[in-house]
Enzyme design. Structure first.
Site, PDB file in Angstrom:
ATOM      1  N   ASP A 171     -10.799 -16.821   6.112  1.00  0.00           N
ATOM      2  CA  ASP A 171     -11.011 -15.475   6.667  1.00  0.00           C
ATOM      3  C   ASP A 171     -12.107 -14.729   5.907  1.00  0.00           C
ATOM      4  O   ASP A 171     -12.523 -13.651   6.325  1.00  0.00           O
ATOM      5  CB  ASP A 171      -9.712 -14.668   6.649  1.00  0.00           C
ATOM      6  CG  ASP A 171      -9.047 -14.642   5.286  1.00  0.00           C
ATOM      7  OD1 ASP A 171      -8.776 -15.725   4.748  1.00  0.00           O
ATOM      8  OD2 ASP A 171      -8.818 -13.550   4.752  1.00  0.00           O
ATOM      9  N   ASN A 172     -12.573 -15.291   4.807  1.00  0.00           N
ATOM     10  CA  ASN A 172     -13.669 -14.680   4.057  1.00  0.00           C
ATOM     11  C   ASN A 172     -14.923 -15.527   4.159  1.00  0.00           C
ATOM     12  O   ASN A 172     -15.757 -15.550   3.250  1.00  0.00           O
ATOM     13  CB  ASN A 172     -13.276 -14.503   2.587  1.00  0.00           C
ATOM     14  CG  ASN A 172     -12.152 -13.498   2.420  1.00  0.00           C
ATOM     15  OD1 ASN A 172     -11.973 -12.613   3.246  1.00  0.00           O
ATOM     16  ND2 ASN A 172     -11.392 -13.633   1.353  1.00  0.00           N
ATOM     17  N   GLY A 213      -3.367   0.099   3.391  1.00  0.00           N
ATOM     18  CA  GLY A 213      -4.600   0.346   4.143  1.00  0.00           C
ATOM     19  C   GLY A 213      -5.699   1.000   3.322  1.00  0.00           C
ATOM     20  O   GLY A 213      -6.745   1.354   3.856  1.00  0.00           O
ATOM     21  N   ASP A 215     -16.796 -10.175   1.338  1.00  0.00           N
ATOM     22  CA  ASP A 215     -15.563  -9.909   0.584  1.00  0.00           C
ATOM     23  C   ASP A 215     -15.717 -10.168  -0.907  1.00  0.00           C
ATOM     24  O   ASP A 215     -15.415 -11.244  -1.404  1.00  0.00           O
ATOM     25  CB  ASP A 215     -14.367 -10.670   1.164  1.00  0.00           C
ATOM     26  CG  ASP A 215     -13.599  -9.773   2.125  1.00  0.00           C
ATOM     27  OD1 ASP A 215     -14.102  -8.667   2.419  1.00  0.00           O
ATOM     28  OD2 ASP A 215     -12.509 -10.159   2.569  1.00  0.00           O
ATOM     29  N   GLY A 252      -6.572  -5.119   7.852  1.00  0.00           N
ATOM     30  CA  GLY A 252      -5.415  -4.335   7.433  1.00  0.00           C
ATOM     31  C   GLY A 252      -5.806  -3.051   6.722  1.00  0.00           C
ATOM     32  O   GLY A 252      -4.977  -2.165   6.533  1.00  0.00           O
ATOM     33  N   ARG A 253      -7.054  -2.975   6.291  1.00  0.00           N
ATOM     34  CA  ARG A 253      -7.508  -1.753   5.617  1.00  0.00           C
ATOM     35  C   ARG A 253      -8.969  -1.462   5.948  1.00  0.00           C
ATOM     36  O   ARG A 253      -9.662  -0.791   5.193  1.00  0.00           O
ATOM     37  CB  ARG A 253      -7.343  -1.884   4.122  1.00  0.00           C
ATOM     38  CG  ARG A 253      -8.065  -3.095   3.594  1.00  0.00           C
ATOM     39  CD  ARG A 253      -8.187  -3.129   2.134  1.00  0.00           C
ATOM     40  NE  ARG A 253      -8.488  -4.504   1.753  1.00  0.00           N
ATOM     41  CZ  ARG A 253      -8.761  -4.892   0.548  1.00  0.00           C
ATOM     42  NH1 ARG A 253      -8.777  -4.029  -0.422  1.00  0.00           N
ATOM     43  NH2 ARG A 253      -9.024  -6.147   0.295  1.00  0.00           N
ATOM     44  N   ARG A 267     -15.452 -14.477  11.532  1.00  0.00           N
ATOM     45  CA  ARG A 267     -15.108 -15.367  10.438  1.00  0.00           C
ATOM     46  C   ARG A 267     -14.627 -16.702  10.999  1.00  0.00           C
ATOM     47  O   ARG A 267     -14.278 -16.783  12.186  1.00  0.00           O
ATOM     48  CB  ARG A 267     -13.953 -14.754   9.628  1.00  0.00           C
ATOM     49  CG  ARG A 267     -14.192 -13.321   9.220  1.00  0.00           C
ATOM     50  CD  ARG A 267     -12.899 -12.501   9.297  1.00  0.00           C
ATOM     51  NE  ARG A 267     -13.169 -11.063   9.134  1.00  0.00           N
ATOM     52  CZ  ARG A 267     -13.164 -10.431   7.967  1.00  0.00           C
ATOM     53  NH1 ARG A 267     -12.873 -11.078   6.875  1.00  0.00           N
ATOM     54  NH2 ARG A 267     -13.454  -9.145   7.908  1.00  0.00           N
ATOM     55  N   ARG A 271     -19.299  -0.777   4.872  1.00  0.00           N
ATOM     56  CA  ARG A 271     -19.907  -2.106   4.785  1.00  0.00           C
ATOM     57  C   ARG A 271     -20.713  -2.385   6.039  1.00  0.00           C
ATOM     58  O   ARG A 271     -20.317  -2.022   7.143  1.00  0.00           O
ATOM     59  CB  ARG A 271     -18.790  -3.133   4.633  1.00  0.00           C
ATOM     60  CG  ARG A 271     -19.263  -4.568   4.675  1.00  0.00           C
ATOM     61  CD  ARG A 271     -18.253  -5.480   4.061  1.00  0.00           C
ATOM     62  NE  ARG A 271     -17.117  -5.759   4.939  1.00  0.00           N
ATOM     63  CZ  ARG A 271     -16.079  -6.512   4.576  1.00  0.00           C
ATOM     64  NH1 ARG A 271     -16.026  -7.039   3.369  1.00  0.00           N
ATOM     65  NH2 ARG A 271     -15.087  -6.739   5.404  1.00  0.00           N
TER      66      ARG A 271
END
Ligand code: AMP
Ligand code: MG
Length: 472
Positions: A244-245, A122, A254, A88-89, A179, A172
């Site tokens: 998701d992390n 975002g 994350d 999302g960002r 994931r 990153r």
């Protein structure tokens, strides 16, 4: 001069349903805070002056060969399944194969809205960007598998959180952004074709020797068991171990509300949104097993005989706590100077931890002090410590390697939370010196650096940080 990035984008060659192509949203006045030259060299990236780096690493210009896209994934957040999350960002710019032969993603985080942004803007603000930069690079220097930070850039724009704050973009780098939640999104939709493609892609990228979904699960379980034990050996609390992390590569990802523990307390929680302590320090060893059970569940549709597959997946997940215990024992035994642990060493470690917990000893400093005989000063119960010390000495005997083993397992420096908060406060005021100093000192965390003695000091009561916040 432009930036040369030797892109080779394999994820972008997957079918459309895996991602949405999306360009970064330009920012007003990009200004480079940091560029990680060592990492750039490893990735084969070169060229560009600071102005061009700032433009590219803020998303204002695209390097040749970039194919920006937002990845789709799902995930269990604090135990509740969210069938669609996605970047999302963040945007994957593409991949490069480094000089070490390893393929890595290059991703901008805070680069603007995507179709997965939901209510979000975002964007990222400076605080979480600098926190992730410092902590992920510190983790790397500590030897912990982790995503890395290639750059941080100020955007020259404000983002609105509880108050207006300076915006920033992090670049990153990860061995992949696959994931547990990436498997979950296709599995929960029963899109078996996409699930199969993701599985084939993941095996080719991370576990080319894995012959079936069970082998892939075993490989991920092995990496995650080792990872969580490694975290715990440095007092690290991830803070938001949602599925998701949680990566298939076994890299820490994350760094939202993460923190290193100062005083030893196994129930320590920092994350402001973790009210139940789901992701507290000691709970991490349990929750990672739960996450692997979710991965196993997501893999079931890949198997022909479902009943047999479930039975075998169940056995695999049930075997994980023993793997974590073994990894934990190896890590903590090394902290006591023991190379080859014996089962009974678990009690020796637990006894020291109990003494530390009872008196609120600093986790990092107490272990570091063991080697030079000053640990007694760190423990409130001196008699208790003397008794423990005698048992410990009897165990390690006159082993000449013990000191060296301890020096490699017990860092002098960790990114202490109160120092990170101070660094962020300074950066908000435009002073990046504390950020650069933290990075420099934490690059060699096992070396005594007398000039940085202030960074070893635990927080005073007033300095203590009790809550950390997500980067949202
Ligand atoms: P995280 O807590 O960083 O793991 O993010 C969880 C989900 O929220 C992911 O899908 C993110 O992309 C999304 N998200 C977090 N912050 C923002 C933001 N500022 N704008 C849009 N989406 C966001
Ligand atoms: Mg996330």
């Amino acid at each position: 001069m432009s930036l040369h990035v030797p892109f080779d984008n394999s994820y972008a060659r997957l079918p459309d349903g895996f991602f949405v192509r999306q360009n970064p949203t330009p920012v007003k006045a990009p200004r480079l805070i940091a560029f990680n030259r060592d990492l750039a060299d490893l990735l084969g990236i070169d060229g560009a002056d600071d102005t061009m780096l700032a433009r590219i690493l803020s998303g204002n210009a695209l390097p040749e060969g970039a194919e920006p896209l937002a990845q789709l994934y799902a995930g269990h957040q604090f135990g509740a399944f969210n069938p669609q999350l996605g970047d999302g960002r963040a945007l994957l710019l593409g991949e490069v194969v480094g000089t070490d032969g390893i393929r890595r993603d290059i991703q901008l985080k805070g680069s603007g809205r995507t179709p997965f942004s939901r209510m979000g803007d975002g964007r990222a603000w400076l605080g979480p960007v600098l926190r992730e930069y410092v902590v992920s690079e510190a983790m790397h220097a500590l030897g912990v598998p982790t995503t890395r930070a290639l750059a941080a850039v100020r955007t020259g724009e404000e983002v609105i959180r509880e108050r207006p704050l300076p915006g920033a973009v992090l670049t990153r780098v990860a061995q992949s952004h696959i994931r547990v939640g990436t498997f979950q999104v296709f599995s929960s939709r029963r899109d078996d074709a996409a699930l199969r493609q993701l599985y084939d892609y993941t095996v080719a990228r991370h576990d080319p020797d894995a012959g079936d979904p069970h082998a892939l699960l075993d490989a991920v379980i092995a990496r995650q068991a080792a990872l969580v034990a490694h975290w715990m050996s440095f007092g690290f609390i991830h803070g938001v171990m949602n599925t998701d992390n949680c990566t298939l590569s076994g890299e820490t990802i994350d760094y939202g509300p993460c923190a290193f523990m100062d005083a030893y307390a196994p129930d320590t929680v920092f994350s402001s949104i973790d009210r139940m302590g789901r992701y507290g320090y000691a709970a991490q060893a349990d929750i990672i097993v739960w996450n692997m059970a979710q991965l196993a569940t997501a893999l079931v549709p890949l198997c022909e005989d479902v009943d047999a597959a479930i039975e075998r997946f169940t056995d695999q997940v049930h075997a994980m706590p023993d793997l974590i215990r073994a990894a934990w024992l190896t890590r903590f035994a090394a902290k006591l100077g023991i190379d080859v642990p014996r089962p009974e060493d678990a009690a020796l470690i637990a006894d020291l931890l109990d003494l530390m917990q009872a008196g609120g000893s600093d986790f990092t400093n107490t272990f570091r002090a063991l080697a030079n005989g000053s640990a007694r000063d760190e423990i409130a119960d001196r008699d208790g410590y003397d008794a423990w010390h005698a048992t410990w000495q009897a165990r390690i005997g006159a082993s000449p390697e013990a000191t060296e083993i301890m020096a490699r397992a017990n860092p002098v420096f960790i990114p202490r939370n109160h120092q990170i908060e101070r660094m962020i406060d300074a950066a908000i005021e435009g002073n990046d010196a504390p950020f650069h100093r933290l990075n420099a000192v934490l690059a060699t965390p096992f070396d005594d650096q007398p000039d940085a003695a202030d960074l070893r000091r635990p927080p005073t009561r007033a300095e203590r940080v009790t809550a950390t916040f997500c980067g949202t």
